[in-house]
Design a protein around this motif. Structure first.
Motif, mmCIF file in Angstrom:
data_model
loop_
_atom_site.group_PDB
_atom_site.id
_atom_site.type_symbol
_atom_site.label_atom_id
_atom_site.label_comp_id
_atom_site.label_asym_id
_atom_site.label_seq_id
_atom_site.Cartn_x
_atom_site.Cartn_y
_atom_site.Cartn_z
ATOM 1 N N GLY A 18 6.264 -1.854 8.732
ATOM 2 C CA GLY A 18 5.983 -0.568 9.894
ATOM 3 C C GLY A 18 6.693 -0.894 11.015
ATOM 4 O O GLY A 18 7.283 -2.017 11.240
ATOM 5 N N ASP A 28 6.863 4.714 13.618
ATOM 6 C CA ASP A 28 6.104 5.162 12.805
ATOM 7 C C ASP A 28 4.585 5.561 13.419
ATOM 8 O O ASP A 28 4.139 6.699 13.309
ATOM 9 C CB ASP A 28 5.611 4.313 11.667
ATOM 10 C CG ASP A 28 6.958 4.018 10.609
ATOM 11 O OD1 ASP A 28 7.501 4.900 10.259
ATOM 12 O OD2 ASP A 28 7.083 2.566 10.266
ATOM 13 N N LEU A 63 2.747 -1.070 6.611
ATOM 14 C CA LEU A 63 2.259 0.123 6.421
ATOM 15 C C LEU A 63 1.927 0.634 4.871
ATOM 16 O O LEU A 63 2.646 0.191 4.016
ATOM 17 C CB LEU A 63 3.559 1.387 6.801
ATOM 18 C CG LEU A 63 3.725 1.655 8.098
ATOM 19 C CD1 LEU A 63 5.013 2.677 8.051
ATOM 20 C CD2 LEU A 63 2.672 2.230 8.629
ATOM 21 N N LEU A 75 -1.506 1.825 9.075
ATOM 22 C CA LEU A 75 -0.786 0.556 9.892
ATOM 23 C C LEU A 75 -1.798 -0.353 9.517
ATOM 24 O O LEU A 75 -3.106 -0.216 10.126
ATOM 25 C CB LEU A 75 -0.646 0.912 11.157
ATOM 26 C CG LEU A 75 0.186 -0.271 11.979
ATOM 27 C CD1 LEU A 75 1.365 -0.797 11.518
ATOM 28 C CD2 LEU A 75 0.168 0.146 13.522
#
Length: 191
Positions: A170, A174, A46, A64
């Motif tokens: 990530g 998320d 991320l 992402l």
């Protein structure tokens, strides 16, 4: 007598000022190096935009990464935009604006297990594929994005070196967090 006592104090202040001039830049460089430790960019990472450090297209975004590498382009999806860059509503079947570029691309992120045929796996049980979400899949387990976030080879690394992004691992949560709070939640961890 007082005149003689002032001279050593003056020399001490001069030497202190000189040493600060010599060592202060090195201290600043060392602190900057700690702030911008090299990070491995990989699919599933991320990127969280640091306030005032990235272009306006990425202001307050969380991206992402879907593909990353030094010798090729790095690209991913902005996770927290629900309208296009022109502030237009998204087309039917599209859940989020992944741009700022290539609006003709539709990418779907899914938690579907097993992943659809041809899907590319990401950490945390996520996978992605080109195209729109299959109509029978609920929005809570799959999201379709229009547009991409893309960088030329070396461009993102330069932005990272200038301190433009926080990089973290990530998670599937998320992707499915309410877009309006995603950047605030991640930025608050670093401020």
């Amino acid at each position: 007598m007082r005149h003689l006592a002032r001279r050593p104090l003056g020399w001490m202040l001069f030497l202190l000022a000189l040493s600060m001039l010599l060592f202060f830049p090195r201290l600043i460089d060392a602190l900057k190096a700690l702030e911008h430790e090299p990070v491995e960019l990989k699919p599933g990472s991320l990127l969280v935009a640091r306030p005032g450090r990235v272009s306006g297209a990425f202001d307050e975004t969380v991206v992402l990464l879907l593909d990353a590498g030094e010798a090729r382009s790095t690209w991913g999806l902005v996770l927290n935009r629900v309208r296009t860059r022109e502030d237009q509503p998204l087309p039917v079947g599209v859940d989020r604006w992944g741009g700022p570029v290539r609006a003709e691309h539709h990418i779907t992120l899914t938690l579907r297990s097993p992943p659809p045929e041809g899907a590319h796996p990401l950490p945390g049980g996520l996978s992605w594929y080109e195209g729109s979400r299959e109509p029978h899949l609920p929005v809570g387990s799959s999201l379709t994005f229009e547009g991409l976030a893309a960088w030329a080879p070396g461009q993102l690394e330069d932005e990272l070196a200038r301190g433009g992004w926080w990089v973290m691992e990530g998670r599937a949560t998320d992707v499915f967090t309410a877009p309006g709070s995603l950047w605030v939640e991640h930025a608050a961890r670093h401020l």
